[in-house]
Design an enzyme around this catalytic site. Structure first.
Site, PDB file in Angstrom:
ATOM      1  N   LYS A  22       0.837  -1.211   0.000  1.00 28.46           N
ATOM      2  CA  LYS A  22       0.000   0.000   0.000  1.00 28.46           C
ATOM      3  C   LYS A  22       0.869   1.258   0.000  1.00 28.46           C
ATOM      4  O   LYS A  22       0.641   2.189  -0.761  1.00 28.46           O
ATOM      5  CB  LYS A  22      -0.884   0.008   1.247  1.00 28.46           C
ATOM      6  CG  LYS A  22      -1.557   1.341   1.555  1.00 28.46           C
ATOM      7  CD  LYS A  22      -2.473   1.290   2.753  1.00 28.46           C
ATOM      8  CE  LYS A  22      -1.729   1.434   4.055  1.00 28.46           C
ATOM      9  NZ  LYS A  22      -1.378   2.813   4.458  1.00 28.46           N
ATOM     10  N   ASN A  23       1.912   1.242   0.869  1.00 28.70           N
ATOM     11  CA  ASN A  23       2.688   2.466   1.056  1.00 28.70           C
ATOM     12  C   ASN A  23       3.730   2.714  -0.028  1.00 28.70           C
ATOM     13  O   ASN A  23       4.408   3.734  -0.024  1.00 28.70           O
ATOM     14  CB  ASN A  23       3.326   2.474   2.445  1.00 28.70           C
ATOM     15  CG  ASN A  23       2.264   2.616   3.522  1.00 28.70           C
ATOM     16  OD1 ASN A  23       1.110   2.942   3.229  1.00 28.70           O
ATOM     17  ND2 ASN A  23       2.627   2.340   4.751  1.00 28.70           N
ATOM     18  N   CYS A 117      -4.784  12.345  12.998  1.00 31.48           N
ATOM     19  CA  CYS A 117      -5.585  11.116  12.919  1.00 31.48           C
ATOM     20  C   CYS A 117      -5.403  10.379  14.251  1.00 31.48           C
ATOM     21  O   CYS A 117      -4.762  10.874  15.167  1.00 31.48           O
ATOM     22  CB  CYS A 117      -5.125  10.252  11.746  1.00 31.48           C
ATOM     23  SG  CYS A 117      -3.491   9.565  12.010  1.00 31.48           S
ATOM     24  N   ARG A 122       0.628  14.184  12.994  1.00 29.35           N
ATOM     25  CA  ARG A 122       0.942  14.017  11.564  1.00 29.35           C
ATOM     26  C   ARG A 122       1.289  15.345  10.863  1.00 29.35           C
ATOM     27  O   ARG A 122       0.602  15.800   9.970  1.00 29.35           O
ATOM     28  CB  ARG A 122      -0.215  13.320  10.832  1.00 29.35           C
ATOM     29  CG  ARG A 122      -0.788  12.077  11.485  1.00 29.35           C
ATOM     30  CD  ARG A 122       0.157  10.899  11.615  1.00 29.35           C
ATOM     31  NE  ARG A 122       0.635  10.356  10.384  1.00 29.35           N
ATOM     32  CZ  ARG A 122       0.054   9.365   9.700  1.00 29.35           C
ATOM     33  NH1 ARG A 122      -1.075   8.883  10.134  1.00 29.35           N
ATOM     34  NH2 ARG A 122       0.581   8.901   8.579  1.00 29.35           N
ATOM     35  N   ASP A 309       4.501   0.401  12.015  1.00 30.54           N
ATOM     36  CA  ASP A 309       3.295  -0.231  11.462  1.00 30.54           C
ATOM     37  C   ASP A 309       3.151  -1.685  11.886  1.00 30.54           C
ATOM     38  O   ASP A 309       2.144  -2.316  11.594  1.00 30.54           O
ATOM     39  CB  ASP A 309       3.293  -0.139   9.929  1.00 30.54           C
ATOM     40  CG  ASP A 309       3.145   1.291   9.463  1.00 30.54           C
ATOM     41  OD1 ASP A 309       3.335   1.542   8.261  1.00 30.54           O
ATOM     42  OD2 ASP A 309       2.867   2.165  10.307  1.00 30.54           O
ATOM     43  N   ARG A 401      -8.828  -0.347   4.889  1.00 26.50           N
ATOM     44  CA  ARG A 401      -8.018   0.710   4.264  1.00 26.50           C
ATOM     45  C   ARG A 401      -6.673   0.170   3.821  1.00 26.50           C
ATOM     46  O   ARG A 401      -6.087   0.660   2.860  1.00 26.50           O
ATOM     47  CB  ARG A 401      -7.783   1.858   5.262  1.00 26.50           C
ATOM     48  CG  ARG A 401      -9.000   2.664   5.584  1.00 26.50           C
ATOM     49  CD  ARG A 401      -8.628   3.899   6.361  1.00 26.50           C
ATOM     50  NE  ARG A 401      -7.566   4.639   5.693  1.00 26.50           N
ATOM     51  CZ  ARG A 401      -7.058   5.767   6.169  1.00 26.50           C
ATOM     52  NH1 ARG A 401      -7.510   6.260   7.308  1.00 26.50           N
ATOM     53  NH2 ARG A 401      -6.103   6.405   5.528  1.00 26.50           N
TER      54      ARG A 401
HETATM   55  C1  EPZ Z   1       4.263   6.769   6.404  1.00 22.45           C
HETATM   56  O1  EPZ Z   1       3.500   7.834   6.932  1.00 22.45           O
HETATM   57  C2  EPZ Z   1       3.310   5.601   6.282  1.00 22.45           C
HETATM   58  N1  EPZ Z   1       2.214   5.938   5.385  1.00 22.45           N
HETATM   59  C3  EPZ Z   1       2.765   5.237   7.656  1.00 22.45           C
HETATM   60  O2  EPZ Z   1       1.978   4.071   7.489  1.00 22.45           O
HETATM   61  C4  EPZ Z   1       3.927   4.904   8.587  1.00 22.45           C
HETATM   62  O3  EPZ Z   1       3.430   4.640   9.880  1.00 22.45           O
HETATM   63  C5  EPZ Z   1       4.898   6.096   8.630  1.00 22.45           C
HETATM   64  O4  EPZ Z   1       5.328   6.427   7.296  1.00 22.45           O
HETATM   65  C6  EPZ Z   1       6.130   5.788   9.464  1.00 22.45           C
HETATM   66  O5  EPZ Z   1       6.792   4.674   8.916  1.00 22.45           O
HETATM   67  C7  EPZ Z   1       2.450   5.964   4.059  1.00 22.45           C
HETATM   68  O6  EPZ Z   1       3.541   5.707   3.592  1.00 22.45           O
HETATM   69  C8  EPZ Z   1       1.277   6.296   3.178  1.00 22.45           C
HETATM   70  P1  EPZ Z   1       6.415  10.031   8.393  1.00 22.45           P
HETATM   71  P2  EPZ Z   1       4.134   9.335   6.940  1.00 22.45           P
HETATM   72  O7  EPZ Z   1       6.337  11.324   7.662  1.00 22.45           O
HETATM   73  O8  EPZ Z   1       4.979   9.531   5.763  1.00 22.45           O
HETATM   74  C9  EPZ Z   1       7.119  13.089  11.922  1.00 22.45           C
HETATM   75  C10 EPZ Z   1       0.121   2.696   7.769  1.00 22.45           C
HETATM   76  O9  EPZ Z   1      -0.295   2.153   8.804  1.00 22.45           O
HETATM   77  N2  EPZ Z   1       6.996  14.092  10.842  1.00 22.45           N
HETATM   78  O10 EPZ Z   1       7.494   9.071   8.041  1.00 22.45           O
HETATM   79  O11 EPZ Z   1       3.006  10.271   7.185  1.00 22.45           O
HETATM   80  C11 EPZ Z   1       5.799  12.371  12.186  1.00 22.45           C
HETATM   81  O12 EPZ Z   1       5.031  13.077  13.136  1.00 22.45           O
HETATM   82  C12 EPZ Z   1       0.581   4.133   7.803  1.00 22.45           C
HETATM   83  O13 EPZ Z   1       0.234   2.117   6.660  1.00 22.45           O
HETATM   84  C13 EPZ Z   1       7.325  15.421  11.120  1.00 22.45           C
HETATM   85  O14 EPZ Z   1       7.689  15.766  12.237  1.00 22.45           O
HETATM   86  O15 EPZ Z   1       5.038   9.264   8.235  1.00 22.45           O
HETATM   87  C14 EPZ Z   1       6.257  11.038  12.712  1.00 22.45           C
HETATM   88  O16 EPZ Z   1       6.542  11.144  14.086  1.00 22.45           O
HETATM   89  C15 EPZ Z   1       0.281   4.801   9.126  1.00 22.45           C
HETATM   90  N3  EPZ Z   1       7.215  16.339  10.118  1.00 22.45           N
HETATM   91  C16 EPZ Z   1       7.556  10.779  11.959  1.00 22.45           C
HETATM   92  O17 EPZ Z   1       7.992  12.056  11.482  1.00 22.45           O
HETATM   93  C17 EPZ Z   1       6.830  15.987   8.846  1.00 22.45           C
HETATM   94  O18 EPZ Z   1       6.777  16.872   7.959  1.00 22.45           O
HETATM   95  C18 EPZ Z   1       7.448   9.838  10.787  1.00 22.45           C
HETATM   96  O19 EPZ Z   1       6.421  10.331   9.963  1.00 22.45           O
HETATM   97  C19 EPZ Z   1       6.517  14.640   8.591  1.00 22.45           C
HETATM   98  C20 EPZ Z   1       6.614  13.708   9.599  1.00 22.45           C
END
Ligand code: EPZ
Length: 422
Positions: A22-23, A117, A122, A309, A401
């Site tokens: 998915k990701n 969420c 996020r 995840d 989802r």
């Molecule tokens: C991706 O989300 C995945 N989703 C998530 O999977 C997964 O949990 C996450 O990466 C972490 O591995 C998709 O790829 C569609 P991040 P993403 O930006 O990109 C902080 C699932 O269950 N952060 O890597 O949104 C954030 O708060 C989903 O399939 C900032 O501070 O996650 C978090 O603590 C849920 N500023 C950490 O970084 C930003 O601009 C990692 O977030 C962006 C993120």
């Protein structure tokens, strides 16, 4: 709304294959906005989130259809449509992945801020920082990101945040850099296999990306990207979830298309608590589990660390382990909505800040529980597979989802599970 009804206690046995990741598929679909011509993408899972992304692409002027064989064919007419609306982005955060491609290909974008969420705040500050570094003019206006750029210019970008790298933040900046003028270096890029899959897709369209899979991505911008054919990697989190299902039911299951190289931390942790995980000579991973496994500590970190995840699934497993375990989620400290529901099934878990302390119990008891988010639903399904008696997991739209017919896959392995109307 639908629920899953599970009769616990049956060891899972047999062979299962996982769907496409998915990701990976979500940013890859967004990346088709960059292409001239047609993209043909295989192994795209049939998921609610994927259909939401397809709806969004159609709102941005793309044509999309699946062939009878399941190939997703996308053509992105170079239209003036550049808005990703709130009602859609708030449904699926990954919609933010259209931001980079729209700025790079159409020179402007109006994308709703995703909002929070169930698993956390996020933020998208790293996305915006990276795109600004490439020369995008970005404003926040009434909950929308409005961005414009005549031509993006390559730059050195550092994408490390408070929890390390950002997966979709790296994706957005990478997609934009592919069409920028000149060279871009992304430091502290996310190394998740899904980011590597996106980078390989971009290169298949004619991008020039080096350092794929490493925290330092070097991109030489090109004038145009062409449509291409591509196949998405298997979903490592679904593979890990099915491995955990085999383990928690003391079963013997081959996940035939699991990629061991994508699951290093998960394999290590499972072996550490006494689960037998072997590479099968035909490929894939075979999981055999003892009747009782031992406690361990798990901390989620950016790849190659233990994936957040898989945290809920591991919490489920450890609720039955012998001893005291500590599970810390450094990525999403609040990602423990599954815990109160597991406690209702007899688990002995105490939350302490961004961690939970788990005292393993001899057994769980079936109950009516409620899913709150995608991976929490997976954790609750696992608990139901081993709990004594019947478990009903409500609001399984969360599960749909990110898992393609999970209950069908489990049933084929012998689980007594059925989908029913609420
Ligand atoms: C991706 O989300 C995945 N989703 C998530 O999977 C997964 O949990 C996450 O990466 C972490 O591995 C998709 O790829 C569609 P991040 P993403 O930006 O990109 C902080 C699932 O269950 N952060 O890597 O949104 C954030 O708060 C989903 O399939 C900032 O501070 O996650 C978090 O603590 C849920 N500023 C950490 O970084 C930003 O601009 C990692 O977030 C962006 C993120």
């Amino acid at each position: 709304m639908e629920k899953l009804v599970i009769e616990g206690g049956k060891p899972l046995e047999g062979e299962v294959t996982v769907s496409g990741a998915k990701n990976s598929a979500l940013p890859i679909l967004a990346a088709t906005l960059l292409a001239e011509g047609e993209c043909r993408i295989d192994n795209v899972p049939d998921l609610v989130d994927i259909n939401t992304m397809i709806d969004l692409l159609r709102m941005l002027g793309a044509e999309a259809e699946r062939t009878p064989a399941g190939t997703l064919v996308l053509r992105s007419a170079d239209s003036s449509l550049v808005t990703a609306p709130y009602d859609l982005v708030s449904k699926m955060r990954a919609s933010i992945c259209v931001l980079g491609p729209l700025i790079a290909r159409r020179g402007k974008a109006r994308v709703s801020m995703p909002g929070g969420c169930a698993i956390g705040v996020r933020p998208i500050d790293l996305h915006l920082k990276g795109l600004k570094a490439l020369g995008a003019d970005i404003k926040l206006d009434k909950g929308y990101v409005t961005a414009s750029a005549d031509r993006l210019r390559g730059a050195e970008v550092y994408l490390g945040g408070p929890a390390g790298s950002s997966v979709t933040g790296t994706a957005n900046v990478l997609m934009a850099a592919a069409l920028a003028e000149g060279d871009t270096v992304i430091e502290n890029a996310a190394c998740e296999p899904e980011v590597a899959d996106l980078a390989n897709f971009l290169n298949a369209m004619g991008a020039r990306i080096e350092g794929i899979g490493s925290p330092r991505l070097a991109v030489r911008g090109v004038e145009t990207l062409k449509g291409c054919s591509y196949s998405v990697i298997p979903d490592r989190i679904e593979a890990g979830t099915l491995m955990a299902a085999a383990a928690i039911t003391n079963g013997d299951v081959l996940v035939s298309n699991a990629v061991p190289e994508h699951l290093g931390a998960v394999i290590f942790k499972m072996r550490e608590i006494g689960i037998d995980v072997e590479r099968d000579p035909r490929g894939g991973l075979r999981v055999k589990a003892p009747t009782r496994f031992s406690a361990s500590d798990v901390t989620t970190l950016p790849y190659p660390g233990f994936p957040t995840d898989m945290q809920a699934q591991m919490t489920s497993l450890l609720s039955l382990a012998e001893g005291i375990s500590l599970v810390s989620d450094k990525i999403y400290p609040d990602r423990f909505m599954h815990v109160p529901e597991m406690i209702r099934m007899g688990a002995e878990i105490r939350k302490d800040g961004g961690s939970v302390i788990i005292k393993g119990v001899q057994f769980l008891t079936g109950a009516e529980v409620m899913a709150s988010d995608l991976r929490a639903s997976a954790g609750l399904v696992l608990a139901g597979l081993i709990a004594r008696g019947e478990t009903e997991v409500h609001r399984i739209y969360h599960m749909d989802r990110g898992y393609e017919k999970l209950e069908v896959k489990l049933e084929r392995l012998g689980a007594r599970v059925r989908r029913a109307e609420e």
